[in-house]
Design a protein around this motif. Structure first.
Motif, short mmCIF file in Angstrom:
data_model
loop_
_atom_site.label_atom_id
_atom_site.label_comp_id
_atom_site.label_asym_id
_atom_site.label_seq_id
_atom_site.Cartn_x
_atom_site.Cartn_y
_atom_site.Cartn_z
N GLU A 1 9.32 13.65 -1.63
CA GLU A 1 10.57 13.61 -0.85
C GLU A 1 11.79 13.19 -1.68
O GLU A 1 12.90 13.14 -1.13
N SER A 2 11.61 12.89 -2.96
CA SER A 2 12.70 12.33 -3.76
C SER A 2 13.22 13.29 -4.84
O SER A 2 13.79 12.86 -5.84
N LYS A 3 13.04 14.58 -4.62
CA LYS A 3 13.41 15.56 -5.65
C LYS A 3 14.89 15.46 -6.02
O LYS A 3 15.25 15.46 -7.21
N GLU A 4 15.77 15.40 -5.05
CA GLU A 4 17.20 15.35 -5.34
C GLU A 4 17.58 14.04 -6.02
O GLU A 4 18.41 14.02 -6.94
N LEU A 5 16.95 12.95 -5.60
CA LEU A 5 17.23 11.65 -6.22
C LEU A 5 16.79 11.66 -7.69
O LEU A 5 17.54 11.20 -8.56
N TYR A 6 15.62 12.18 -7.96
CA TYR A 6 15.16 12.28 -9.34
C TYR A 6 16.14 13.09 -10.19
O TYR A 6 16.46 12.71 -11.32
N SER A 7 16.60 14.19 -9.66
CA SER A 7 17.52 15.06 -10.39
C SER A 7 18.81 14.32 -10.74
O SER A 7 19.29 14.38 -11.88
N GLY A 8 19.36 13.61 -9.78
CA GLY A 8 20.59 12.86 -10.02
C GLY A 8 20.41 11.75 -11.03
O GLY A 8 21.27 11.52 -11.89
N LYS A 9 19.28 11.08 -10.96
CA LYS A 9 19.01 9.99 -11.90
C LYS A 9 18.83 10.52 -13.32
O LYS A 9 19.27 9.89 -14.29
N ARG A 10 18.17 11.67 -13.47
CA ARG A 10 18.00 12.24 -14.80
C ARG A 10 19.35 12.61 -15.41
O ARG A 10 19.59 12.41 -16.61
N LYS A 11 20.24 13.15 -14.59
CA LYS A 11 21.58 13.50 -15.09
C LYS A 11 22.32 12.26 -15.55
O LYS A 11 23.01 12.27 -16.58
N GLN A 12 22.19 11.16 -14.81
CA GLN A 12 22.84 9.91 -15.20
C GLN A 12 22.23 9.38 -16.49
O GLN A 12 22.94 8.86 -17.37
N LEU A 13 20.92 9.50 -16.64
CA LEU A 13 20.26 9.03 -17.85
C LEU A 13 20.76 9.80 -19.07
O LEU A 13 21.00 9.22 -20.14
N VAL A 14 20.92 11.10 -18.92
CA VAL A 14 21.45 11.93 -20.01
C VAL A 14 22.84 11.43 -20.43
O VAL A 14 23.15 11.33 -21.63
N LYS A 15 23.67 11.11 -19.46
CA LYS A 15 25.02 10.59 -19.76
C LYS A 15 24.93 9.26 -20.48
O LYS A 15 25.70 9.00 -21.43
N ASN A 16 24.01 8.40 -20.07
CA ASN A 16 23.88 7.08 -20.69
C ASN A 16 23.40 7.19 -22.13
O ASN A 16 23.86 6.44 -23.01
N ILE A 17 22.46 8.10 -22.38
CA ILE A 17 21.99 8.31 -23.75
C ILE A 17 23.14 8.80 -24.63
O ILE A 17 23.33 8.33 -25.76
N ALA A 18 23.91 9.74 -24.12
CA ALA A 18 25.05 10.28 -24.87
C ALA A 18 26.08 9.20 -25.16
O ALA A 18 26.64 9.13 -26.26
N CYS A 19 26.33 8.35 -24.18
CA CYS A 19 27.29 7.26 -24.35
C CYS A 19 26.85 6.31 -25.46
O CYS A 19 27.65 5.91 -26.31
N LYS B 1 20.77 5.21 -37.93
CA LYS B 1 19.62 5.22 -38.82
C LYS B 1 18.77 3.96 -38.69
O LYS B 1 17.66 3.90 -39.21
N ARG B 2 19.30 2.97 -38.01
CA ARG B 2 18.54 1.74 -37.77
C ARG B 2 17.36 1.99 -36.83
O ARG B 2 16.38 1.23 -36.80
N PHE B 3 17.44 3.09 -36.06
CA PHE B 3 16.46 3.33 -34.99
C PHE B 3 15.64 4.60 -35.21
O PHE B 3 16.10 5.55 -35.82
N ASN B 4 14.43 4.57 -34.68
CA ASN B 4 13.63 5.78 -34.50
C ASN B 4 13.83 6.23 -33.06
O ASN B 4 13.59 5.44 -32.13
N PHE B 5 14.28 7.46 -32.86
CA PHE B 5 14.47 7.95 -31.50
C PHE B 5 14.31 9.46 -31.48
O PHE B 5 14.30 10.12 -32.52
N MET B 6 14.13 10.00 -30.29
CA MET B 6 13.90 11.42 -30.09
C MET B 6 14.98 12.01 -29.21
O MET B 6 15.45 11.34 -28.28
N GLU B 7 15.34 13.22 -29.48
CA GLU B 7 16.39 13.89 -28.72
C GLU B 7 16.06 13.90 -27.23
O GLU B 7 14.99 14.31 -26.82
N GLY B 8 16.98 13.38 -26.44
CA GLY B 8 16.81 13.40 -25.00
C GLY B 8 15.97 12.28 -24.42
O GLY B 8 15.84 12.17 -23.20
N HIS B 9 15.40 11.43 -25.30
CA HIS B 9 14.57 10.34 -24.79
C HIS B 9 15.32 9.01 -24.90
O HIS B 9 16.03 8.77 -25.88
#
Length: 351
Positions: A255-273, A282-290
């Motif tokens: 029942e939470s499909k739309e909520l999940y979608s909105g949260k993922r979009k916010q997470l993408v913005k936070n990673i970009a920020c 270079k101090r960090f090991n990280f993966m694109e989009g994670h």
């Protein structure tokens, strides 16, 4: 240092009466403290009860299991899916099923303990050594089928998104089993994880086990694979004897499909920020989009703590393992939270 708390940590955490920003854990979408998500779950608990302790093979069965499993299979892109009460149980289920004379298990570097058995099967140190071991097995006298187990996300960046190590292997002769717990719900098309990427590598067979707690915020696990293989798993005493995930959790996922979608979009913005504002990537090991950023500098951990930020920092999976230090962004973090974190990291060089 262990910190003891009495409530679930959201974007903030209180330790001994002092508030800290919290950039740790695995609540990638910030669902566990989200009011809308909690209300949906509470409503489903009233409908389905707090738990369901009967076998899935019982003569009385909840239809929500099949409905949610079909939704998850469609989301991931697999033929079918079966859910269980936890991701760890899902991993153990698959590993134990293949622990027979018909198969030969090989563990990739940094494979999670959920896929490890009590038997002392050594984990490969590098993919080069894994490649040699698999090919030697195939060229030997044994007729057993090689099964390679790995984590899709290993936080060193060695696997996702390119899986260069896997590409060295004769995958057309290998059954591939991947734990996707840190990817599903978070990355991929609509949060489908890495099933599609691994499928494109054309292994002999692909099976993915996963927790649904990190990306989807519910206490449950799942296994994805072919109709034939999942059917075999369903006919085992392991599956028939285990209690399933609570149906209220699966209904909440559905029942939470739309909520999940909105949260993922916010997470993408936070990673970009974060990436736009931190100067020393270079101090960090990280993966694109994670949203996880691993590092090995204990002094940075202490510096952040002294300035009001707590991150993930402990030996895992046991006290004899290496220290895991990781900054984890979540959808519940505000832009100010992330800018404050980035500023601290940028000023750390003068500490």
């Amino acid at each position: 240092m262990a910190h003891y708390i009495d409530t679930f940590p959201g974007r903030e955490i209180t330790i001994k009466g002092k508030d800290y920003l919290y950039f740790g854990g695995t609540s990638y979408l910030g669902l566990q403290t989200d009011g809308e998500f909690q209300a949906t779950l509470i409503g489903n608990i009233k409908k389905y009860g707090t738990n369901y302790g009967a076998s899935r093979n019982s003569n009385v069965r909840f239809s929500i299991y099949k409905e949610t499993e079909q939704h998850l299979a469609d989301l991931v892109g697999s033929d079918t899916c079966v859910t269980l009460s936890s991701g760890y149980l899902a991993g153990q289920f698959v590993a134990q099923y293949f622990d027979t004379a018909k198969y030969k298990l090989f563990y990739a570097p940094n494979t999670h303990s959920a896929l490890h058995l009590a038997t002392n099967i050594k984990q490969a140190v590098t993919f080069a050594s894994l490649n040699i071991a698999v090919r030697e097995h195939l060229h030997g006298k044994s007729k057993s089928i090689p099964v390679v187990l790995l984590d899709s996300i290993d936080f060193s960046g060695a696997h996702y998104p390119d899986f260069e190590g896997l590409k060295q292997l004769p995958l057309d002769k290998v059954i591939l089993i991947a734990d996707d717990s840190h990817a599903i719900g978070v990355i991929g098309s609509s949060g489908g994880g890495v099933f599609g990427i691994l499928k494109s590598l054309n292994p002999k067979e692909l099976i993915v086990s996963t927790s649904l707690g990190k990306g989807f915020g519910i206490q449950a696990g799942a296994i994805f694979g072919t109709q034939d293989r999942i059917g075999q798993l369903l006919r085992t005493p392991f599956f028939g004897g285990a209690s399933p995930a609570a149906p209220a959790y699966l209904a909440t996922l559905l029942e939470s499909k739309e909520l999940y979608s909105g949260k993922r979009k916010q997470l993408v913005k936070n990673i970009a920020c974060f990436l736009d504002n931190v100067k020393q990537r270079k101090r960090f090991n990280f993966m694109e989009g994670h949203p996880a950023f691993s590092y090995s500098d204990v002094r940075l951990t202490n510096y952040l703590f002294e300035h009001g930020i707590i991150i993930t920092d402990f030996s895992y999976p046991n006290e004899h393992a290496g220290l895991k230090s990781r900054i984890v962004l979540s959808a519940h973090h505000t832009k100010k939270d992330i800018l404050d974190l980035a500023e601290l990291i940028n000023t750390y060089k003068s500490y």
